[in-house]
Design an enzyme around this catalytic site. Sequence first.
Site, PDB file in Angstrom:
ATOM      1  CB  THR A 146     -68.447  38.295  57.105  1.00 27.01           C
ATOM      2  OG1 THR A 146     -69.247  37.250  56.560  1.00 27.01           O
ATOM      3  CG2 THR A 146     -67.354  38.667  56.114  1.00 27.01           C
TER       4      THR A 146
ATOM      5  CB  VAL B  97     -63.659  44.151  59.680  1.00 27.40           C
ATOM      6  CG1 VAL B  97     -62.691  45.285  59.390  1.00 27.40           C
ATOM      7  CG2 VAL B  97     -65.073  44.531  59.245  1.00 27.40           C
TER       8      VAL B  97
ATOM      9  CB  ILE C 215     -69.758  43.326  60.830  1.00 29.02           C
ATOM     10  CG1 ILE C 215     -70.535  43.526  59.521  1.00 29.02           C
ATOM     11  CG2 ILE C 215     -68.335  43.880  60.723  1.00 29.02           C
ATOM     12  CD1 ILE C 215     -69.864  42.971  58.273  1.00 29.02           C
ATOM     13  CE  LYS C 216     -65.408  36.248  64.384  1.00 27.60           C
ATOM     14  NZ  LYS C 216     -64.897  34.882  64.120  1.00 27.60           N
ATOM     15  CG  LEU C 217     -66.146  45.102  64.028  1.00 23.44           C
ATOM     16  CD1 LEU C 217     -67.049  46.153  64.665  1.00 23.44           C
ATOM     17  CD2 LEU C 217     -65.362  45.713  62.877  1.00 23.44           C
TER      18      LEU C 217
END
EC number: 2.2.1.2
Length: 337
Positions: free
Chosen positions: A105, A107, A141-143
């Site tokens: 998912t 950010v 968490i995708k950054l």
Amino acid sequence: MSGSPVKRQRMESALDQLKQFTTVVADTGDFNAIDEYKPQDATTNPSLILAAAQMPAYQELVEEAIAYGKKLGGPQEEQIKNAIDKLFVLFGAEILKKIPGRVSTEVDARLSFDKDAMVARARRIIELYKEAGISKDRILIKLSSTWEGIQAGKELEEQHGIHCNMTLLFSFAQAVACAEAGVTLISPFVGRILDWHVANTDKKSYEPQEDPGVKSVTKIYNYYKKFGYKTIVMGASFRNTGEIKALAGCDFLTISPKLLGELLKDSSKLAPTLSVKAAQTSDLEKIHLDEKAFRWLHNEDQMAVEKLSDGIRKFAADAIKLERMLTERMFSAENGK
């Protein structure tokens, strides 16, 4: 009754063969499209969620996210932000019902140059998953792989035990910095690198092994394996199945439902092209990058500089479109009273 083992083996799809040496991940927000391909994990991004949120099948999730934003209250901007985070998590939670592994998912890309804001938003997303009864172990968490994004990933991993997937990765500098930060997974892009070369050079077509995106991921994979980095390499952004087959053996590959469908129908023989053993013999040398060295090395790669900034702008534009869509649905009725 079921035919000879040789015949059966010959008919095995390229997708099933690929799964023998690479973890297959579905790249989509449309979770109804996942079932038949039986991926281990799934990835989403703002563009994919925007597309799915406009499909009739997912309007209940959109309504639930809107109700959540309104329930928390506060200024309109705050309500929209909460509704969007909730929407991403609702899609993630539905996807997790269909896969055994993890969902990624993202950010908000507009925070790509603000480490602390990325950390705070990531923790908020994990909190929302927790409220939905989902452990952080099932979330990546995708950054964005900016310097700030990579440092946010390092902090989230080390201080909060939150697993990160570093995306929009186009340069070797980005890959080295991510390895040194000790993040869980990187998503080096393939197709967007090809797009840049097709648009900016005289060469308009490439054999899979010569594809500049394939060569980039191969180099990154070999570097990680040669020097024993634990970070998972997940090739992403594919334009055709040739690119995917040329990266067979990579740790993970995240693939759109369209290309998963093509691999399922393809029964040609597939063998791994990447391996830890081959990586050991590569002539790559270990390098260390502090911020200054990272910025210089990344800046030396014109393609990567352009595609990173372009990727951030595109994801930001789709986040804005999603905000507008939710704003209209949340507040237009009230404003029209």
